[in-house]
Design a protein around this motif. Structure first.
Motif, mmCIF file in Angstrom:
data_model
loop_
_atom_site.group_PDB
_atom_site.id
_atom_site.type_symbol
_atom_site.label_atom_id
_atom_site.label_comp_id
_atom_site.label_asym_id
_atom_site.label_seq_id
_atom_site.Cartn_x
_atom_site.Cartn_y
_atom_site.Cartn_z
ATOM 1 N N LEU A 1 -31.820 24.432 -31.195
ATOM 2 C CA LEU A 1 -31.457 24.415 -32.609
ATOM 3 C C LEU A 1 -29.949 24.241 -32.778
ATOM 4 O O LEU A 1 -29.498 23.505 -33.672
ATOM 5 C CB LEU A 1 -31.931 25.706 -33.290
ATOM 6 N N LYS A 2 -29.172 24.881 -31.916
ATOM 7 C CA LYS A 2 -27.716 24.709 -31.986
ATOM 8 C C LYS A 2 -27.328 23.251 -31.759
ATOM 9 O O LYS A 2 -26.462 22.702 -32.458
ATOM 10 C CB LYS A 2 -27.023 25.602 -30.957
ATOM 11 N N ARG A 3 -27.976 22.609 -30.790
ATOM 12 C CA ARG A 3 -27.689 21.194 -30.517
ATOM 13 C C ARG A 3 -28.080 20.326 -31.719
ATOM 14 O O ARG A 3 -27.386 19.365 -32.055
ATOM 15 C CB ARG A 3 -28.434 20.743 -29.258
ATOM 16 N N LEU A 4 -29.194 20.664 -32.357
ATOM 17 C CA LEU A 4 -29.607 19.921 -33.546
ATOM 18 C C LEU A 4 -28.597 20.093 -34.677
ATOM 19 O O LEU A 4 -28.261 19.139 -35.394
ATOM 20 C CB LEU A 4 -30.988 20.405 -34.010
ATOM 21 N N ARG A 5 -28.103 21.318 -34.847
ATOM 22 C CA ARG A 5 -27.108 21.582 -35.891
ATOM 23 C C ARG A 5 -25.829 20.794 -35.635
ATOM 24 O O ARG A 5 -25.220 20.250 -36.569
ATOM 25 C CB ARG A 5 -26.824 23.078 -35.952
ATOM 26 N N ASP A 6 -25.436 20.713 -34.379
ATOM 27 C CA ASP A 6 -24.250 19.928 -34.041
ATOM 28 C C ASP A 6 -24.504 18.444 -34.281
ATOM 29 O O ASP A 6 -23.612 17.725 -34.771
ATOM 30 C CB ASP A 6 -23.877 20.151 -32.570
ATOM 31 N N LEU A 7 -25.701 17.999 -33.969
ATOM 32 C CA LEU A 7 -26.041 16.587 -34.122
ATOM 33 C C LEU A 7 -26.007 16.159 -35.585
ATOM 34 O O LEU A 7 -25.486 15.090 -35.931
ATOM 35 C CB LEU A 7 -27.429 16.329 -33.525
ATOM 36 N N PHE A 8 -26.565 16.999 -36.463
ATOM 37 C CA PHE A 8 -26.646 16.654 -37.878
ATOM 38 C C PHE A 8 -25.497 17.226 -38.707
ATOM 39 O O PHE A 8 -25.400 16.922 -39.900
ATOM 40 C CB PHE A 8 -27.982 17.144 -38.451
ATOM 41 N N ASP A 9 -24.664 18.067 -38.078
ATOM 42 C CA ASP A 9 -23.584 18.739 -38.813
ATOM 43 C C ASP A 9 -24.138 19.447 -40.040
ATOM 44 O O ASP A 9 -23.627 19.334 -41.153
ATOM 45 C CB ASP A 9 -22.502 17.731 -39.222
ATOM 46 N N ASP A 10 -25.216 20.190 -39.824
ATOM 47 C CA ASP A 10 -25.910 20.899 -40.900
ATOM 48 C C ASP A 10 -26.647 22.076 -40.266
ATOM 49 O O ASP A 10 -27.161 21.960 -39.143
ATOM 50 C CB ASP A 10 -26.911 19.969 -41.589
ATOM 51 N N PRO A 11 -26.740 23.215 -40.946
ATOM 52 C CA PRO A 11 -27.457 24.359 -40.353
ATOM 53 C C PRO A 11 -28.945 24.120 -40.178
ATOM 54 O O PRO A 11 -29.579 24.791 -39.351
ATOM 55 C CB PRO A 11 -27.189 25.499 -41.353
ATOM 56 N N LEU A 12 -29.542 23.210 -40.951
ATOM 57 C CA LEU A 12 -30.954 22.825 -40.863
ATOM 58 C C LEU A 12 -31.908 23.934 -41.293
ATOM 59 O O LEU A 12 -32.859 23.709 -42.038
ATOM 60 C CB LEU A 12 -31.312 22.318 -39.460
ATOM 61 N N PHE A 13 -31.682 25.155 -40.788
ATOM 62 C CA PHE A 13 -32.517 26.299 -41.171
ATOM 63 C C PHE A 13 -31.609 27.499 -41.425
ATOM 64 O O PHE A 13 -30.642 27.717 -40.696
ATOM 65 C CB PHE A 13 -33.522 26.651 -40.070
ATOM 66 N N GLU A 14 -31.935 28.258 -42.447
ATOM 67 C CA GLU A 14 -31.201 29.478 -42.755
ATOM 68 C C GLU A 14 -32.169 30.644 -42.801
ATOM 69 O O GLU A 14 -33.245 30.536 -43.396
ATOM 70 C CB GLU A 14 -30.476 29.327 -44.098
ATOM 71 N N ARG A 15 -31.792 31.732 -42.166
ATOM 72 C CA ARG A 15 -32.688 32.881 -42.079
ATOM 73 C C ARG A 15 -32.745 33.626 -43.411
ATOM 74 O O ARG A 15 -31.727 33.983 -43.995
ATOM 75 C CB ARG A 15 -32.239 33.832 -40.972
ATOM 76 N N GLN A 16 -33.965 33.841 -43.892
ATOM 77 C CA GLN A 16 -34.204 34.663 -45.076
ATOM 78 C C GLN A 16 -35.265 35.684 -44.706
ATOM 79 O O GLN A 16 -36.450 35.377 -44.673
ATOM 80 C CB GLN A 16 -34.661 33.799 -46.256
ATOM 81 N N GLY A 17 -34.814 36.882 -44.366
ATOM 82 C CA GLY A 17 -35.726 37.886 -43.837
ATOM 83 C C GLY A 17 -36.205 37.462 -42.458
ATOM 84 O O GLY A 17 -35.391 37.206 -41.563
ATOM 85 N N ASN A 18 -37.527 37.355 -42.291
ATOM 86 C CA ASN A 18 -38.091 36.934 -41.011
ATOM 87 C C ASN A 18 -38.437 35.453 -40.986
ATOM 88 O O ASN A 18 -39.064 34.979 -40.038
ATOM 89 C CB ASN A 18 -39.356 37.749 -40.706
ATOM 90 N N VAL A 19 -38.041 34.728 -42.027
ATOM 91 C CA VAL A 19 -38.422 33.325 -42.157
ATOM 92 C C VAL A 19 -37.203 32.425 -42.008
ATOM 93 O O VAL A 19 -36.139 32.704 -42.570
ATOM 94 C CB VAL A 19 -39.103 33.070 -43.526
ATOM 95 N N MET A 20 -37.374 31.329 -41.263
ATOM 96 C CA MET A 20 -36.341 30.312 -41.152
ATOM 97 C C MET A 20 -36.611 29.265 -42.235
ATOM 98 O O MET A 20 -37.547 28.473 -42.130
ATOM 99 C CB MET A 20 -36.368 29.678 -39.765
ATOM 100 N N THR A 21 -35.794 29.273 -43.278
ATOM 101 C CA THR A 21 -35.994 28.384 -44.423
ATOM 102 C C THR A 21 -35.236 27.085 -44.216
ATOM 103 O O THR A 21 -34.029 27.104 -43.947
ATOM 104 C CB THR A 21 -35.514 29.057 -45.719
ATOM 105 N N PRO A 22 -35.886 25.928 -44.327
ATOM 106 C CA PRO A 22 -35.206 24.649 -44.101
ATOM 107 C C PRO A 22 -34.204 24.336 -45.195
ATOM 108 O O PRO A 22 -34.415 24.656 -46.371
ATOM 109 C CB PRO A 22 -36.353 23.626 -44.090
ATOM 110 N N THR A 23 -33.088 23.723 -44.806
ATOM 111 C CA THR A 23 -32.091 23.261 -45.764
ATOM 112 C C THR A 23 -32.582 21.967 -46.419
ATOM 113 O O THR A 23 -33.551 21.351 -45.954
ATOM 114 C CB THR A 23 -30.748 22.994 -45.066
ATOM 115 N N PRO A 24 -31.921 21.524 -47.494
ATOM 116 C CA PRO A 24 -32.313 20.240 -48.102
ATOM 117 C C PRO A 24 -32.311 19.083 -47.111
ATOM 118 O O PRO A 24 -33.182 18.205 -47.185
ATOM 119 C CB PRO A 24 -31.257 20.051 -49.198
ATOM 120 N N LEU A 25 -31.360 19.063 -46.178
ATOM 121 C CA LEU A 25 -31.340 17.989 -45.192
ATOM 122 C C LEU A 25 -32.572 18.038 -44.300
ATOM 123 O O LEU A 25 -33.208 17.011 -44.023
ATOM 124 C CB LEU A 25 -30.062 18.060 -44.338
ATOM 125 N N ALA A 26 -32.923 19.241 -43.841
ATOM 126 C CA ALA A 26 -34.111 19.380 -42.992
ATOM 127 C C ALA A 26 -35.363 18.926 -43.739
ATOM 128 O O ALA A 26 -36.232 18.255 -43.168
ATOM 129 C CB ALA A 26 -34.264 20.823 -42.530
#
Length: 303
Positions: free
Chosen positions: A41-66
């Protein structure tokens, strides 16, 4: 960046996290450690220059780019999978493949017995998973390959989703034997409207097809009970004076132990046509072609 410089496995991780909504579940699905998934996931974030997923409680919520890239990623992965699968001959007799087929529960009682008999005969090691999918998600599930095929009524789906008509069915009315308003097994429209009715639907509200047709004629029936399953509705009908309107073939299966009268619906209704859906990217996939043939044969058996 050229694709040759990108690890394509990263996109498999992206799809797994998106689908599972959790790094833990994604690691279990891919049989990898959580640190390995986190590193990818870190490599993906570096590749897209975007967090891609943000943690909300126990759920990884996708960003608009994702959200914007997930469908193209799923189509690309599915295309690669089909290419690799199609390169090898599908041998039903030895295949241990698991198939996923979406269908409404009202179809399972009709379709599954002949379908599983055919699968057991030709592919004794294969498995089948039937599930109910939101119609809004059907096209994306087929494109992603999380569904191999779907059986449903005629739906407005994109051109990439192929369809084939399987069968039609008529609508009938069930009432208990000895019902005081039913004379000599006849059900005229005025009697149908005088009855109180059970409506079976998985939705919380909204009219049935028969209500839509009645409304077109300026007519209305009284719904006394709304429930989720035809089995429960048939049992209610057998012990009350309520009437149930439902598909004919399913009625003859579900009603066997209740002995309710099955009468023609005194209303002109279009045939309840059923279609088989699959995605264009598996048009030539030998395994999917085999599954579609088995589904078509099963529907023919119960027609």
């Amino acid at each position: 960046m050229h694709i040759s410089k990108i690890d394509l496995n990263l996109f498999i991780v992206l799809e797994a996290i998106y689908t599972e909504g959790s790094i833990t579940r994604a690691s279990q699905k891919m049989n990898l450690t959580q640190p390995a998934i986190s590193h990818a996931l870190k490599r993906l974030r570096d590749l897209f220059d975007d967090p891609l997923f943000e943690r909300q409680g126990n759920v990884m919520t996708p960003t608009p780019l994702a959200r914007s890239i997930i469908e193209p990623v799923r189509r690309a992965l599915r295309g690669l999978e089909v290419t690799l699968t199609g390169a090898a001959r599908f041998d039903a007799a030895s295949s241990e493949r698991g198939f996923s087929l979406a269908m409404r529960d009202v179809l399972e009682a009709n379709v599954l017995p002949p379908l599983m008999a055919g699968i057991a005969r030709e592919a004794p090691l294969a498995t089948l998973n039937t599930l109910q999918v939101s119609r809004k998600e059907l096209a994306s599930e087929l494109a992603a390959g999380t569904l191999d095929a779907a059986i449903d009524v005629l739906l407005p789906l994109p051109n990439e989703v192929r369809r084939m008509q399987l069968a039609g069915d008529q609508t009938v009315v069930l009432v208990r034997r000895g019902h005081p308003l039913i004379k000599r097994g006849k059900l005229p429209l005025e009697t149908y409207l005088a009855l109180e009715h059970v409506q079976t639907s998985s939705r919380r509200r909204g009219p049935g097809l028969e209500d839509v047709e009645l409304s077109r004629q300026g007519l209305q029936r009284r719904i006394r009970l709304r429930c989720q399953h035809y089995f429960a509705a048939c049992r209610v009908v057998s012990q009350t004076d309520l009437a149930l309107t439902m598909p004919d073939r399913l009625a003859r299966i579900v009603n066997q132990q209740f002995g309710n009268q099955i009468l023609p619906l005194p209303l002109t209704m279009p045939s309840l046509d059923v279609y088989l859906y699959w995605h264009a990217n598996v048009d030539n996939d030998p395994a999917n072609t085999w599954l579609r043939a088995r589904v078509a044969a099963a529907m023919q058996a119960v027609a």
